[in-house]
Design a protein around this motif. Structure first.
Motif, PDB file in Angstrom:
ATOM      1  N   ASP A   1       0.995  -1.133  -0.106  1.00 38.75           N
ATOM      2  CA  ASP A   1      -0.267   0.070  -0.183  1.00 38.75           C
ATOM      3  C   ASP A   1       0.933   1.158   0.023  1.00 38.75           C
ATOM      4  OD1 ASP A   1      -2.310  -1.368  -0.225  1.00 38.75           O
ATOM      5  OD2 ASP A   1      -2.902  -1.339   2.165  1.00 38.75           O
TER       6      ASP A   1
ATOM      7  N   ALA B   1       1.650   1.805  -3.342  1.00 33.11           N
ATOM      8  CA  ALA B   1       0.749   2.250  -4.144  1.00 33.11           C
ATOM      9  C   ALA B   1       0.527   3.717  -4.072  1.00 33.11           C
ATOM     10  CB  ALA B   1      -0.606   1.420  -3.880  1.00 33.11           C
TER      11      ALA B   1
ATOM     12  N   LEU C   1       0.701   6.856  -6.869  1.00 28.96           N
ATOM     13  CA  LEU C   1      -0.268   7.378  -7.049  1.00 28.96           C
ATOM     14  C   LEU C   1       0.215   9.081  -7.044  1.00 28.96           C
ATOM     15  CD1 LEU C   1      -3.237   5.771  -5.333  1.00 28.96           C
ATOM     16  CD2 LEU C   1      -3.295   6.650  -7.549  1.00 28.96           C
TER      17      LEU C   1
ATOM     18  N   LYS D   1       2.144   9.852 -10.406  1.00 30.21           N
ATOM     19  CA  LYS D   1       1.238  10.011 -11.409  1.00 30.21           C
ATOM     20  C   LYS D   1       0.592  11.457 -11.124  1.00 30.21           C
ATOM     21  CE  LYS D   1       0.232   5.185 -12.287  1.00 30.21           C
ATOM     22  NZ  LYS D   1      -0.814   4.167 -12.448  1.00 30.21           N
TER      23      LYS D   1
ATOM     24  N   ILE E   1      -5.357   6.271  -0.257  1.00 27.82           N
ATOM     25  CA  ILE E   1      -4.983   5.626  -1.440  1.00 27.82           C
ATOM     26  C   ILE E   1      -6.288   6.090  -2.410  1.00 27.82           C
ATOM     27  CG2 ILE E   1      -4.900   3.833  -2.910  1.00 27.82           C
ATOM     28  CD1 ILE E   1      -2.933   2.658  -0.599  1.00 27.82           C
ATOM     29  N   GLN E   2      -7.629   5.710  -1.782  1.00 29.22           N
ATOM     30  CA  GLN E   2      -8.459   5.961  -2.633  1.00 29.22           C
ATOM     31  C   GLN E   2      -9.007   7.132  -2.887  1.00 29.22           C
ATOM     32  OE1 GLN E   2     -10.883   3.668  -3.777  1.00 29.22           O
ATOM     33  NE2 GLN E   2     -11.637   5.351  -4.716  1.00 29.22           N
TER      34      GLN E   2
ATOM     35  N   LYS F   1      -6.919   8.292  -5.493  1.00 32.97           N
ATOM     36  CA  LYS F   1      -7.280   7.685  -6.982  1.00 32.97           C
ATOM     37  C   LYS F   1      -8.321   8.687  -7.429  1.00 32.97           C
ATOM     38  CE  LYS F   1      -6.435   2.922  -6.341  1.00 32.97           C
ATOM     39  NZ  LYS F   1      -7.070   1.346  -6.002  1.00 32.97           N
ATOM     40  N   ASP F   2      -9.081   9.092  -6.785  1.00 37.24           N
ATOM     41  CA  ASP F   2     -10.065  10.114  -7.071  1.00 37.24           C
ATOM     42  C   ASP F   2      -9.810  11.314  -7.620  1.00 37.24           C
ATOM     43  OD1 ASP F   2     -12.176   8.168  -6.315  1.00 37.24           O
ATOM     44  OD2 ASP F   2     -12.830   9.105  -4.436  1.00 37.24           O
TER      45      ASP F   2
ATOM     46  N   LEU G   1      -6.785  11.609  -9.114  1.00 32.72           N
ATOM     47  CA  LEU G   1      -5.833  11.324 -10.170  1.00 32.72           C
ATOM     48  C   LEU G   1      -7.019  11.516 -11.323  1.00 32.72           C
ATOM     49  CD1 LEU G   1      -3.503  10.768 -12.019  1.00 32.72           C
ATOM     50  CD2 LEU G   1      -3.546   8.559 -11.346  1.00 32.72           C
ATOM     51  N   ASP G   2      -8.211  10.767 -11.001  1.00 28.67           N
ATOM     52  CA  ASP G   2      -9.300  10.902 -12.021  1.00 28.67           C
ATOM     53  C   ASP G   2      -9.671  12.233 -12.451  1.00 28.67           C
ATOM     54  OD1 ASP G   2      -9.128   8.184 -12.059  1.00 28.67           O
ATOM     55  OD2 ASP G   2     -10.799   7.656 -10.678  1.00 28.67           O
TER      56      ASP G   2
END
Length: 396
Positions: free
Chosen positions: A48, A51, A55, A58, A306-307, A310-311, A313-314
């Motif tokens: 994790d 990860a 992220l 990115k 992390i979640q 991710k949001d 990055l989207d």
């Protein structure tokens, strides 16, 4: 390349729907290093933690790319206005001058039937080119003279055919009747389709609400609600720590008060956007956490972080696509073949060379049109191409 507003260089040069308001970003060079997790050796990082760091990399790449586009696009528009628009106008005027000269030559005595046919094709091609750029009554009259048809009626028929084709395709894709939708406006069509989808989804939700939910559905909804609550709480915790450390009103030192006021404003904006990364970077800047602190994060909290990332990055991906897509549409470019931001103005250089070459050809054509004997000699070199829309080729 042609901007949608290029018909009138004195009008608003870049019209269209404004992009969503963006927060001002600090320059790439002024940003602190991203708040990534550091261990003594990379092998000591958990799955994790790796990860999380991946992220962040990115996100940083995407933020830098957006910042580059936000610098490159205004520079492109400035060069377009300063260097390319004058050449476009010069080409249009020179084309119109050439068309008039060729039209006069067409009606001269001694011009053969074959020569008249060649002149008619050349004039039509040049007139159509002008009408792509601006609405011109003189060119429409010449179009009618040499095509025996009305330009506006042809365009209306073509638009109707294109709309009907688009209607059939969209009805097939979305499975809905679009007879009442004006497909001449992409915005209206998109809005209407979105409304239909929303109404359909609301109907589905209403039907689902009437059904008794299974134990698994209830459990899944409860789990999702809890995850959303935990994510929101994670962002709120970081924000509260920042607010508790700032309190600019309690500062007596004017410079420190100004600094904390600026940080407080950035923290408020980041919290309003749910931007965890900006809040963590503010904590780093204020030296309230370090990378060792991040490395010691509770595993469950790290999963929530992390979640959130991710949001984010989207969201950055969507912003990047909107930015480049809107630019590409404005200048009739493919959003899938744009050069890198630093090479964007190379498109201007390419078009400038193209216009300069076209102006040279028009100068030659104009000189030939004004001398009947030279015109006849020149027309012998012109070869009509056998295509559905007849064109011509001149070996200069």
């Amino acid at each position: 390349m042609k901007s949608k507003s290029s018909n009138d260089p004195q009008a608003s040069l870049f019209p269209g729907e404004p992009a969503p308001a963006r927060q001002e970003r600090p320059s790439v060079k002024s940003r602190l290093p991203t708040a990534h997790i550091v261990a003594e050796t990379p092998a000591l990082l958990s799955k994790d933690q790796k990860a999380f760091n991946n992220l962040l990399k990115k996100i940083e790449v995407k933020r830098n790319l957006i910042a580059e586009w936000e610098t490159a696009i205004p520079a492109f528009k400035q060069r377009y206005t300063k260097d390319l628009l004058p050449l476009q106008e010069q080409k249009i005027e020179r084309t119109l001058e050439t068309v008039r000269a060729l039209d006069e030559a067409h009606d001269l005595k001694g011009i053969t039937k074959t020569e008249k046919k060649k002149l008619g094709v050349i004039i039509l091609n040049l007139v159509e080119e002008i009408l792509e750029w601006r609405d011109d009554a003189e060119c429409k009259a010449l179009y009618a003279k040499y095509s025996q048809s009305d330009f506006d009626e042809e365009q209306a028929a073509q638009r109707a055919a294109e709309q009907e084709g688009a209607r059939m395709m969209l009805e097939s894709i979305f499975g809905m009747d679009l007879d009442s939708v004006d497909l001449g406006s992409a915005e209206n069509a998109a809005e209407h389709i979105a409304e239909r989808f929303l109404a359909r989804e609301e109907e589905r939700q209403a039907k689902r609400a009437k059904r008794k939910k299974t134990a698994k559905q209830l459990e899944r909804e409860a789990q999702q609600a809890e995850e959303e609550k935990q994510i929101s709480q994670s962002i709120r915790e970081v924000y509260r720590k920042l607010v508790g450390a700032l309190h600019p009103d309690r500062e007596t030192d004017p410079e420190e008060k100004r600094r904390k006021t600026e940080f407080m404003q950035q923290a408020n904006e980041a919290y309003a956007k749910g931007n965890l990364l900006e809040l963590l970077e503010l904590q780093l800047r204020l030296e309230h956490i370090d990378r060792a602190h991040l490395a010691a994060l509770d595993p469950q909290k790290l999963k929530r972080y992390i979640q959130i990332l991710k949001d984010q990055l989207d969201e950055l991906e969507l912003e990047s696509r909107h930015l480049t897509g809107e630019f590409a549409a404005e200048f009739s470019l493919s959003p899938y073949s744009l050069p890198a931001p630093k090479h964007l103005t190379s498109l201007i250089d390419k078009d400038i060379r193209s216009y300069e070459y076209a102006l040279e050809l028009l100068e030659t054509m104009l000189a030939e049109a004004k001398e009947p004997q030279r015109l006849k000699t020149w027309l012998k070199t012109v070869r009509l191409q056998r295509t559905r829309a007849q064109a011509f080729e001149i070996p200069f």
